[in-house]
Design an enzyme around this catalytic site. Structure first.
Site, PDB file in Angstrom:
ATOM      1  N   LYS A 197     -53.112  58.970 -22.910  1.00  0.00           N
ATOM      2  CA  LYS A 197     -52.820  60.262 -22.301  1.00  0.00           C
ATOM      3  C   LYS A 197     -53.327  60.288 -20.859  1.00  0.00           C
ATOM      4  CE  LYS A 197     -52.988  63.720 -25.074  1.00  0.00           C
ATOM      5  NZ  LYS A 197     -53.816  64.299 -26.126  1.00  0.00           N
ATOM      6  N   ARG A 225     -59.003  67.256 -24.007  1.00  0.00           N
ATOM      7  CA  ARG A 225     -58.207  66.560 -25.025  1.00  0.00           C
ATOM      8  C   ARG A 225     -58.623  65.106 -25.180  1.00  0.00           C
ATOM      9  NH1 ARG A 225     -52.635  69.077 -25.354  1.00  0.00           N
ATOM     10  NH2 ARG A 225     -52.628  70.608 -23.704  1.00  0.00           N
ATOM     11  N   GLY A 252     -52.748  63.736 -33.712  1.00  0.00           N
ATOM     12  CA  GLY A 252     -53.430  64.734 -34.529  1.00  0.00           C
ATOM     13  C   GLY A 252     -54.701  64.257 -35.216  1.00  0.00           C
ATOM     14  N   MET A 257     -57.569  63.164 -33.733  1.00  0.00           N
ATOM     15  CA  MET A 257     -58.822  63.514 -33.057  1.00  0.00           C
ATOM     16  C   MET A 257     -58.735  64.934 -32.508  1.00  0.00           C
ATOM     17  SD  MET A 257     -59.790  59.920 -31.273  1.00  0.00           S
ATOM     18  CE  MET A 257     -58.253  59.771 -30.421  1.00  0.00           C
ATOM     19  N   ARG A 275     -45.550  60.202 -22.585  1.00  0.00           N
ATOM     20  CA  ARG A 275     -45.804  58.885 -23.178  1.00  0.00           C
ATOM     21  C   ARG A 275     -44.464  58.292 -23.608  1.00  0.00           C
ATOM     22  NH1 ARG A 275     -48.327  61.647 -28.503  1.00  0.00           N
ATOM     23  NH2 ARG A 275     -46.405  62.694 -28.988  1.00  0.00           N
ATOM     24  N   HIS A 300     -39.926  42.188 -60.695  1.00  0.00           N
ATOM     25  CA  HIS A 300     -38.604  41.590 -60.888  1.00  0.00           C
ATOM     26  C   HIS A 300     -37.515  42.500 -60.311  1.00  0.00           C
ATOM     27  CE1 HIS A 300     -34.888  40.744 -63.187  1.00  0.00           C
ATOM     28  NE2 HIS A 300     -35.279  39.481 -63.026  1.00  0.00           N
ATOM     29  N   ARG A 317     -30.845  29.669 -55.985  1.00  0.00           N
ATOM     30  CA  ARG A 317     -31.512  29.544 -57.289  1.00  0.00           C
ATOM     31  C   ARG A 317     -30.419  29.408 -58.335  1.00  0.00           C
ATOM     32  NH1 ARG A 317     -34.878  33.782 -54.890  1.00  0.00           N
ATOM     33  NH2 ARG A 317     -37.075  33.180 -54.899  1.00  0.00           N
ATOM     34  N   ARG A 337     -30.955  24.463 -55.506  1.00  0.00           N
ATOM     35  CA  ARG A 337     -32.208  24.093 -56.156  1.00  0.00           C
ATOM     36  C   ARG A 337     -31.974  23.902 -57.640  1.00  0.00           C
ATOM     37  NH1 ARG A 337     -37.220  28.071 -56.574  1.00  0.00           N
ATOM     38  NH2 ARG A 337     -35.917  28.950 -58.215  1.00  0.00           N
ATOM     39  N   GLU A 374     -44.542  24.023 -53.214  1.00  0.00           N
ATOM     40  CA  GLU A 374     -45.034  25.297 -53.742  1.00  0.00           C
ATOM     41  C   GLU A 374     -46.281  25.121 -54.597  1.00  0.00           C
ATOM     42  OE1 GLU A 374     -41.751  27.086 -55.936  1.00  0.00           O
ATOM     43  OE2 GLU A 374     -41.059  25.126 -56.593  1.00  0.00           O
ATOM     44  N   SER A 419     -39.023  22.591 -48.364  1.00  0.00           N
ATOM     45  CA  SER A 419     -38.901  24.039 -48.208  1.00  0.00           C
ATOM     46  C   SER A 419     -40.118  24.662 -48.895  1.00  0.00           C
ATOM     47  CB  SER A 419     -37.601  24.526 -48.842  1.00  0.00           C
ATOM     48  OG  SER A 419     -37.474  25.910 -48.611  1.00  0.00           O
ATOM     49  N   ASN A 438     -43.875  31.868 -52.578  1.00  0.00           N
ATOM     50  CA  ASN A 438     -44.191  32.753 -53.710  1.00  0.00           C
ATOM     51  C   ASN A 438     -45.113  32.015 -54.666  1.00  0.00           C
ATOM     52  OD1 ASN A 438     -42.297  34.449 -52.559  1.00  0.00           O
ATOM     53  ND2 ASN A 438     -40.647  33.780 -53.929  1.00  0.00           N
ATOM     54  N   ASP A 439     -44.649  30.850 -55.095  1.00  0.00           N
ATOM     55  CA  ASP A 439     -45.494  30.075 -56.011  1.00  0.00           C
ATOM     56  C   ASP A 439     -46.719  29.518 -55.304  1.00  0.00           C
ATOM     57  OD1 ASP A 439     -44.636  29.973 -58.765  1.00  0.00           O
ATOM     58  OD2 ASP A 439     -42.732  29.223 -57.971  1.00  0.00           O
ATOM     59  N   CYS A 477     -38.758  29.316 -47.937  1.00  0.00           N
ATOM     60  CA  CYS A 477     -37.790  30.160 -48.634  1.00  0.00           C
ATOM     61  C   CYS A 477     -38.441  31.148 -49.596  1.00  0.00           C
ATOM     62  CB  CYS A 477     -36.766  29.305 -49.375  1.00  0.00           C
ATOM     63  SG  CYS A 477     -37.484  28.313 -50.689  1.00  0.00           S
ATOM     64  N   TYR A 481     -36.787  26.315 -39.916  1.00  0.00           N
ATOM     65  CA  TYR A 481     -36.050  27.544 -40.239  1.00  0.00           C
ATOM     66  C   TYR A 481     -36.805  28.339 -41.289  1.00  0.00           C
ATOM     67  CZ  TYR A 481     -34.624  25.296 -44.591  1.00  0.00           C
ATOM     68  OH  TYR A 481     -34.647  24.693 -45.813  1.00  0.00           O
TER      69      TYR A 481
HETATM   70  C1  PEP Z   1     -41.125  30.298 -54.231  1.00  0.00           C
HETATM   71  O1  PEP Z   1     -41.877  29.966 -55.127  1.00  0.00           O
HETATM   72  O2  PEP Z   1     -41.511  30.732 -53.144  1.00  0.00           O
HETATM   73  C2  PEP Z   1     -39.678  30.252 -54.437  1.00  0.00           C
HETATM   74  C3  PEP Z   1     -38.844  30.495 -53.440  1.00  0.00           C
HETATM   75  O3  PEP Z   1     -39.246  29.996 -55.684  1.00  0.00           O
HETATM   76  P1  PEP Z   1     -39.165  31.107 -56.821  1.00  0.00           P
HETATM   77  O4  PEP Z   1     -39.431  32.423 -56.177  1.00  0.00           O
HETATM   78  O5  PEP Z   1     -37.777  31.001 -57.357  1.00  0.00           O
HETATM   79  O6  PEP Z   1     -40.207  30.673 -57.754  1.00  0.00           O
HETATM   80 MG    MG Z   2     -41.097  28.931 -56.817  1.00  0.00          MG
END
Ligand code: PEP
Ligand code: MG
Length: 879
Positions: free
Chosen positions: A21, A91, A100, A102, A335, A451, A557, A612, A743, A762, A766-767, A830, A850
């Site tokens: 400000k 202010r 808002g 302070m 601002r 899921h 998948r 895969r 993974e 790749s 997740n795993d 991925c 990528y």
């Molecule tokens: C992962 O594990 O990141 C993955 C892409 O495989 P999935 O989610 O199918 O286990």
């Molecule tokens: Mg996996």
């Protein structure tokens, strides 16, 4: 040490020291705009105050001197005593806007004497007493800590005694009574009184503003928005101007362009005869800028000039607060304005076209995460309807449809042309067909990575998960919230952007027009180094992803290719003891898979398609032991003879049962134990390739092996792929790159070994996240993860944004060692993180080739990858 700067001394570059400000006020002063003069006490003073609990040495002398300069500059006098009295606003204003959070004190400097002089100047007792009562109320609450509700309660009583609706209808006498009552209230509740001496008021107010940096609200806000605790706030002291001096005065807020659509027309609200807070409080209907132009044409013209000037200076859409005091326009604040995601895209494009900014800047200006919601219809926020329940905003966009509680029923009704919303406690792979048929998915359990959420995002469908208030009775086909009952066929609207669930059909608004977005993304493509591919399992998804700019499929998948009606065939493959029957089943599955792969290769013709091989544990293809036992018992009760195939199934189920299936016989392990499964998949993929070539296409098939932890596992599957390839293409005229998911921590740590037998990696983060932390995502989200996140034990959900220090380190080791051992190795990612901007930035830094993400997140990834390459973004400018 210098702690005080006049507005005339700074500029917009001094946000760190003067706060947003203060820097804005300094900038406007520098530009020569008509800003009420004042000064800023720096964030440095706040930091010293927070540390020592008192204002730093020498500060007060500087404030007093600044106050004297202010009197000089304005020709008004603090504490009155002739001429126009000087009142000031005090202010807060930190480097980052914390709306808002302070404290602020307005009308400071008033006392009995000053009130009289204001009455004379304004020609109205009412104005003077209204100012006095506002000041007493604010000072009492903010500085002395009196309970704010007590003031409001008294005003409400007063209004009802007088039979009026608004404070503005109270008389001078009423307001005088309120002021004196407020003073009593303050003394009774705090034991303190409001100082009469303006400099005493000022000191207390400055201290209160500094203290408010540390209040609970502000700390929570900083925590949520990742703002550092150490910044401190500045404190701006500015001459008050009054918008409530009659019909020739007023207050307003304005945006230099429309903050909701991004249209290049200024937008604003103006309230005649009112103070700024009245505009925001919405107590009366405001006028538009057009209406202002009819009321005060010169003021309107001046305001437009100011807006043009500010926009040219900030090179961005600005918002401003202004006051008209007796037909004189004053600009109180500016601002860079908050905007919707849709407006952010439009503004970036327009401003680049106008050459206000360059294309790199345009690309930096849009928050990548906001793009996902842009592609879907949204709830019309004007509709303002009470939601039935609010769950987790799991997959953005809104959907309307009639409720069904069963996946088969969803398919059936959708087949008849109905729009349906599939409602479940939670979804499982068995519900996939129903999810595909539905407009949207609603569950009473599960989080953002349940899921239902993951699959819905993958399909680009809105989903609300974990709406715990819903009592879902799948068997009965109804859901209840309190006394509201919704049964199959009733209409429901879900908003996956906010998590809200509404009864009936709520109006939706269209997403941002695609051409604007596509233009911005085409600019982004010029800057990014990372490729962007899609996680897509069906031709439809692949077509969508390609249209959104995907440069291939990073992960197809194949699990769903084994589900639904094909499950019976798979069970025959696993269980049949008759070789002929088994071989028929294998052929059938292979034929079906060939069609699947052909569709994918056709949709992505000319671009890489990474298929895969099957990943999940075998038991997922078999019925549950519980169901089988129940069926056996029921048969016995009915007096029927035992069913032989049922008995065989039960034995098989028992044989494959595991305590920790996610750590068991899955991925490449299953592929090596039941080799036919991988063999038919590879055979089908190669056959699809052959057919696509025959049809004149340019299929680019690549095969990926999941859950590898040793080079030997990959070597064996690779050999098998080689055999199949030679069988189908004896002349060796095709090159099928073979790679692996990384993974498991071991795979990342031994990336060098594995890279010698891989053409690409790749990262399945997740795993990799599950196995690095040693937890199961679904279980964790259902039990301790929400608590850990709330308590800050984990700073972020590691399934949304890569845990940089742990999992990120494995990605880095895997990438560097993999590429060192095999310079031609192509490395992607991925997991779900492939669509998360912060994780994408990490992938860029590490040097991946990528990222791959679900189709709706392709635009997000394109933009985030460009911002990563450009180094930093202005994402925080948008909402
Ligand atoms: C992962 O594990 O990141 C993955 C892409 O495989 P999935 O989610 O199918 O286990
Ligand atoms: Mg996996």
């Amino acid at each position: 040490m210098r702690y005080v700067y006049d507005f005339a001394e700074g500029s917009k570059e001094n946000k760190e020291l003067l706060g947003g400000k203060g820097a804005g006020l300094a900038e406007m002063t520098r530009l020569g705009l008509h800003v009420p003069p004042g000064f800023t006490v720096t964030t440095e003073a706040c930091r010293a105050f927070m540390k020592d609990g008192t204002l730093p040495e020498g500060l007060w002398a500087q404030v007093s001197a600044a106050m004297a300069r202010l009197e000089q500059a304005t020709g008004r006098r603090l504490g009155g005593g002739g001429g126009i009295p000087l009142l000031v606003s005090v202010r807060s204003g930190a480097k980052f806007s914390m709306p808002g959070m302070m404290d602020t004190v307005l009308d400071l400097g008033i006392n009995e004497l000053v009130a009289k002089e204001i009455a004379e100047w304004a020609g109205s007792d009412r104005v003077a007493w209204d100012i006095y009562r506002r000041f007493t109320q604010m000072f009492g609450k903010v500085v002395l800590g009196a309970p704010g509700e007590a003031f409001e309660q008294f005003l409400a009583e007063l209004r009802s005694r007088r039979g009026v609706e608004y404070d503005s209808e109270l008389t001078a006498d009423d307001l005088r009574e309120a002021t004196s009552r407020f003073n009593e209230l303050i003394e009774a509740t705090t034991g303190k009184s409001v100082p009469q001496e303006p400099m005493d008021q000022l000191r207390a107010a400055v201290e209160a503003v500094f203290s408010s940096w540390g209040n609970r609200r502000a700390r929570d806000y900083r925590h949520i928005h990742g703002i550092s605790e150490d910044l401190g706030t500045a404190c701006n002291v500015q001459m008050m101007v009054f918008g409530d001096l009659g019909s020739d005065s007023g207050s307003g807020v304005a945006f230099t362009r429309d903050p909701s659509s991004g249209d290049a027309t200024p937008y604003g609200d103006y309230l005649p005869d009112a103070q700024g807070e009245d505009v925001v409080a919405g107590i009366r209907n405001t006028l538009t800028l057009d209406q202002l132009s009819q009321l005060h044409p010169e003021i309107h013209a001046e305001l437009l000039t100011v807006m043009k000037r500010l926009e040219a200076d900030y090179r961005d859409m600005c918002d401003i607060e202004f006051t008209v005091e007796k037909e004189v326009l004053w600009i109180l604040q500016t601002r860079v304005g908050k905007r919707t995601a849709r407006a952010a895209v439009q503004l970036a494009i327009d401003m680049a076209d106008e050459e206000l900014i360059d294309r790199a800047e345009a690309v930096r200006r849009v928050d990548p995460a906001s793009l996902e919601q842009l592609q879907r219809p949204r709830i019309d926020e004007q509709a303002k309807i009470e939601p039935l329940a609010v769950g987790v905003a799991a997959s953005p966009g809104a959907a309307v449809g009639s409720v069904v509680f069963d996946a088969d029923r969803a398919v059936e009704l959708a087949g008849h042309g109905s729009r349906v919303i599939l409602v479940r406690h939670e979804t499982t792979p068995d519900d996939i067909h129903g999810m595909a048929a539905a407009q949207g998915i609603l569950t009473s359990r599960g989080g953002k990575t349940s899921h239902a959420a993951v699959v819905a995002r993958g399909m680009g469908k809105p989903a609300v998960t974990g709406a715990a208030k819903l009592e879902v009775d799948e068997a009965k086909g109804e859901l209840k919230v309190g006394s509201t009952v919704v049964i199959e066929g009733d209409l429901l609207t879900i908003d996956g952007t906010s998590g809200a669930v509404y009864v009936g059909e709520v109006p939706l608004v269209d997403p941002v027009p695609a051409p604007e977005l596509e233009r911005l993304l085409s600019w982004a493509d010029e800057f990014r180094a990372l490729g962007v591919r899609a996680n897509a399992d069906t031709p439809n998804d692949a077509i969508r992803a390609r249209a959104a700019g995907a440069e291939g499929i990073g992960l197809a998948r194949t699990e769903h290719m084994f589900m639904g009606e094909r499950l019976g065939i798979v069970q025959r493959i696993i269980l049949s003891e008759d070789a002929a029957d088994r071989s028929t089943a294998l052929d059938a599955l292979r034929r079906l898979q060939t069609e699947d792969f052909e569709g994918l290769l056709e949709a992505m013709d000319g671009l890489p398609v990474i298929v895969r091989l099957l990943d999940p544990p075998l038991h997922e293809f078999l019925p549950s032991r519980f169901e089988l036992e129940q069926e056996r018992r029921e048969r016995a009760e009915r007096g029927e003879a035992p069913d032989e195939s049922l008995a065989r199934l039960e034995v098989a189920v028992g044989r494959w049962e595991e305590h920790n299936p996610m750590l068991g016989l899955r991925g490449v392990r299953l592929g090596l134990i039941v080799p036919e499964l991988y063999r038919i998949q590879v055979g089908a993929a190669l056959e699809a390739l052959r057919l696509r070539r025959q049809a004149g296409g340019d299929p680019r098939l690549e095969i990926m092996v999941p859950l590898v932890s040793t080079a030997e596992e990959l070597r064996r599957v690779r050999d098998m792929i080689g055999e199949e390839r030679t069988a189908l293409f004896p002349d060796g005229e095709v090159d099928i790159p073979v790679g692996t998911m990384i993974e498991l921590p071991r795979a990342a740590l031994l990336a060098g070994d594995i890279a010698r037998v891989a053409d690409f990696f790749s990262f399945g983060t997740n795993d990799l996240t599950q196995t690095t932390y040693g937890l199961s995502r679904d279980d964790a989200e259902r039990s301790f993860l929400p608590f850990f996140l709330e308590e800050g034990i984990y700073p972020n959900n590691p399934f949304q944004t890569i845990d940089e220090e742990g999992v990120g380190r494995l990605v880095e080791i895997g990438t560097l060692e993999g590429k060192a051992a095999n310079p031609g190795l192509v490395v992607g990612l991925c997991g779900e993180h492939g669509g998360d901007p912060a994780s994408i930035a990490l992938c860029h830094r590490i040097g991946l080739d990528y990222v791959s993400c679900s189709p709706p997140r392709i635009p997000v990834a394109r933009l985030a990858a460009a911002q990563a390459a450009l180094g930093g973004s202005m994402a925080s400018a948008s909402t």
